[in-house]
Design an enzyme around this catalytic site. Structure first.
Site, mmCIF file in Angstrom:
data_model
loop_
_atom_site.group_PDB
_atom_site.id
_atom_site.type_symbol
_atom_site.label_atom_id
_atom_site.label_comp_id
_atom_site.label_asym_id
_atom_site.label_seq_id
_atom_site.Cartn_x
_atom_site.Cartn_y
_atom_site.Cartn_z
ATOM 1 N N ARG A 58 0.912 -1.286 -0.162
ATOM 2 C CA ARG A 58 -0.127 0.005 -0.163
ATOM 3 C C ARG A 58 0.829 1.275 -0.088
ATOM 4 N NH1 ARG A 58 -4.602 0.696 4.119
ATOM 5 N NH2 ARG A 58 -5.236 2.066 2.396
ATOM 6 N N GLN A 90 -9.959 10.334 6.417
ATOM 7 C CA GLN A 90 -9.973 8.840 6.881
ATOM 8 C C GLN A 90 -8.924 8.159 6.046
ATOM 9 O OE1 GLN A 90 -14.415 8.591 6.099
ATOM 10 N NE2 GLN A 90 -14.262 6.901 7.558
ATOM 11 N N HIS A 108 -6.957 8.381 10.721
ATOM 12 C CA HIS A 108 -6.559 7.001 10.887
ATOM 13 C C HIS A 108 -4.948 6.803 10.658
ATOM 14 C CE1 HIS A 108 -11.013 5.672 9.695
ATOM 15 N NE2 HIS A 108 -10.853 6.071 10.787
ATOM 16 N N CYS A 119 7.087 2.021 23.164
ATOM 17 C CA CYS A 119 7.163 3.585 23.525
ATOM 18 C C CYS A 119 6.212 4.516 22.825
ATOM 19 C CB CYS A 119 8.613 4.016 23.437
ATOM 20 S SG CYS A 119 9.286 4.213 22.166
ATOM 21 N N ASN A 200 -20.447 12.698 -3.287
ATOM 22 C CA ASN A 200 -20.172 11.255 -3.123
ATOM 23 C C ASN A 200 -20.530 10.619 -4.670
ATOM 24 O OD1 ASN A 200 -19.078 8.996 -1.987
ATOM 25 N ND2 ASN A 200 -20.599 8.921 -0.276
#
Length: 232
Positions: A58, A90, A108, A119, A200
């Site tokens: 990715r 996101q 994200h 740590c 969208n």
């Protein structure tokens, strides 16, 4: 309103036209793996080599990708709008920054980030991460991608809620509306008096929560929306 505060949520749909697939694409990286195996802390514990290989692929895809017209339009909006423009994404690909946006919260995480599970030290990830990699801060061999997996709390939530409360306009672009807490952002913004719009490819599962909608490819509808906003 020339000085209104615009808060924008972006999801995988805005990067799809840059060649980066969504969870639901057939034949892509996600179709080859179960989410439980590559996007959960339990999956990483079971097989860290598999998870690193998945995110290395990715990361390589993301590094080669270029911003599309939708990313570029949002960068233009931030630059030319008289008020504040904040992008909550996101996505983990970094394409908003490549396009020139500066005011971006990565809820994200990011593919180009590495995190020590011991740590919590963070640093820039190399192109290829391995299970044997050690943390540059504590030397523990517990490095992982700086990605928020399913079952983990997204980053910057307190800051995000403050921005939603102060928004005059909230826009959701390219997101399915199925993953919480982001799916509820429209309700949070609306409760504080913001005008809401969904941009969208197709109606999301939260479409009824929006006061305004616009459907089509992100590279077409987002530049048009930005031009309209800047002309107000």
């Amino acid at each position: 309103m020339q000085n209104e505060k615009i808060v924008i949520l972006t999801g995988a749909g805005i990067s799809a036209e840059s060649g980066l697939g969504t969870f639901r694409d057939e034949g892509g990286l996600w179709a080859q793996h179960r989410i439980e195996d590559v996007a959960t802390p339990e999956g990483f514990h079971r097989d860290p080599d598999l998870v690193h290989a998945f995110y290395n692929a990715r990361r390589q895809q993301s590094a080669a990708a270029t911003p599309n017209a939708a990313h570029i339009a949002l960068a233009r909006l931030e630059k030319e709008h008289a008020g504040e423009v904040l992008i909550i994404t996101q996505n983990v690909d970094g394409l908003h920054e490549k396009a020139g946006s500066k005011n971006v919260l990565h809820m994200h995480g990011r593919l180009d980030g590495a995190l020590c599970a011991t740590c919590d030290h963070r640093w820039t990830a190399p192109p290829e991460m391995r299970t044997s990699d050690t943390c540059p801060n504590c030397s523990a061999p517990t490095t992982r991608p700086d990605i928020v997996w399913f079952g983990e709390m997204p980053y910057d939530m307190d800051e995000i809620w403050q921005h939603l409360e102060g928004a005059d306009l909230f826009a959701a672009i390219g997101t399915s509306g199925e993953v919480y807490p982001a799916a509820a952002f429209v309700q949070d913004a609306k409760a504080s008096g913001a005008h809401t719009i969904e941009l969208n490819l197709a109606p999301s599962s939260r479409v009824s929560d929006f006061a305004e909608t616009c459907f089509g490819p992100a590279t077409e509808i987002v530049p048009l929306w930005v031009t309209q906003e800047l002309a107000r």
